[in-house]
Write a protein that holds these residues in place. Sequence first.
Motif, PDB file in Angstrom:
ATOM      1  N   GLU A  86       1.246  -1.217   0.281  1.00 18.00           N
ATOM      2  CA  GLU A  86      -0.046  -0.159  -0.058  1.00 18.00           C
ATOM      3  C   GLU A  86       1.259   1.683   0.352  1.00 18.00           C
ATOM      4  OE1 GLU A  86      -4.057  -1.610   2.555  1.00 18.00           O
ATOM      5  OE2 GLU A  86      -1.887  -0.124   3.548  1.00 18.00           O
ATOM      6  N   LEU A  87       2.393   1.052   0.953  1.00 21.08           N
ATOM      7  CA  LEU A  87       3.068   2.125   0.638  1.00 21.08           C
ATOM      8  C   LEU A  87       3.562   1.954  -0.235  1.00 21.08           C
ATOM      9  CD1 LEU A  87       4.164   4.553   2.057  1.00 21.08           C
ATOM     10  CD2 LEU A  87       6.177   2.939   2.617  1.00 21.08           C
ATOM     11  N   ALA A  88       4.179   1.854  -0.913  1.00 21.20           N
ATOM     12  CA  ALA A  88       4.179   1.481  -2.239  1.00 21.20           C
ATOM     13  C   ALA A  88       3.259   2.997  -3.538  1.00 21.20           C
ATOM     14  CB  ALA A  88       4.698   0.403  -3.513  1.00 21.20           C
ATOM     15  N   LEU A 102      10.723  -3.471  -3.755  1.00 22.30           N
ATOM     16  CA  LEU A 102       9.542  -3.669  -2.444  1.00 22.30           C
ATOM     17  C   LEU A 102       9.864  -5.087  -2.503  1.00 22.30           C
ATOM     18  CD1 LEU A 102       6.995  -3.575  -1.173  1.00 22.30           C
ATOM     19  CD2 LEU A 102       5.722  -4.263  -2.703  1.00 22.30           C
ATOM     20  N   LEU A 103       9.979  -5.543  -0.658  1.00 20.56           N
ATOM     21  CA  LEU A 103      10.173  -7.123  -0.503  1.00 20.56           C
ATOM     22  C   LEU A 103       9.071  -6.673   0.487  1.00 20.56           C
ATOM     23  CD1 LEU A 103      11.471  -9.862  -0.738  1.00 20.56           C
ATOM     24  CD2 LEU A 103      13.247  -8.729   1.549  1.00 20.56           C
ATOM     25  N   GLU A 104       7.657  -6.870  -0.172  1.00 14.27           N
ATOM     26  CA  GLU A 104       6.576  -7.032   0.639  1.00 14.27           C
ATOM     27  C   GLU A 104       6.479  -8.226   1.948  1.00 14.27           C
ATOM     28  OE1 GLU A 104       3.723  -5.629   1.874  1.00 14.27           O
ATOM     29  OE2 GLU A 104       3.189  -5.582  -0.271  1.00 14.27           O
ATOM     30  N   ARG A 105       7.362  -9.856   2.161  1.00 14.34           N
ATOM     31  CA  ARG A 105       7.264 -10.226   2.938  1.00 14.34           C
ATOM     32  C   ARG A 105       8.434 -11.648   2.236  1.00 14.34           C
ATOM     33  NH1 ARG A 105       5.380  -9.273   7.914  1.00 14.34           N
ATOM     34  NH2 ARG A 105       2.733  -8.361   7.180  1.00 14.34           N
ATOM     35  N   GLY A 106       9.216 -11.413   3.093  1.00 17.07           N
ATOM     36  CA  GLY A 106      10.334 -12.112   3.239  1.00 17.07           C
ATOM     37  C   GLY A 106      10.736 -12.528   4.471  1.00 17.07           C
TER      38      GLY A 106
END
Length: 222
Positions: A86-88, A102-106
Amino acid sequence: MDFVIQRFHPLIRPGFHLGAARSKHAVHSQQSRLDSACVMHCLLMVLQIAGLIDDPSTIATRRRRLEAILWRKTAEVFLNGMTFGELAAFVAELDCGLSTRLLERGAHREAVAFVESELAKKRLVICSWREVGTLHNHAVLAIGAAGIGCNQRFKPGAFLLLDPAEGPPTAMGTCNAQLDYARWETGERRRYARYTTACETLSVVLNGAISIGFRKPRKALK
């Protein structure tokens, strides 16, 4: 002989009060203990460093388009927070010359490698961590790295951070939090990072990040 080096984003000005090249105000936007707006606080610090706003604490009283949009979004996410995805999307809507990766989840080590790589490219990085054994995520702004200098090579092992939930970076000098992800002696990556502020030390894992770059420093509009 090994010695410790701290490397900051080029627009960061270390000193008695951590500053930015394009702002006369200290770089720190403090979050209260009651809200979930940590991501927005980090974005405000990025915009201040980029020279797009002058003082994050005044956005509620300014009439310029950018400050008005930022204030509305902060009010919108105040209680529920926002994801890095959402920020991106929000940064793209601002249309002010910022680019995101972006690395949303990792996994923890994947997130560490992403932040380390993006800082080396002179990009600021908002990253998310959670304390081991909890589910609560918290966003902080990575502004530099600390590591060992040996034979003209820099080996980073910690991220220098601005944590919006902590006080201004005076006690620690150049930041108000540090995330040690490697052992200084060997360079071996830790299973859990050590997160240190002026008041506490936690075991945490990084789980996501978004880097923000800007083509050219701009003078803050008043």
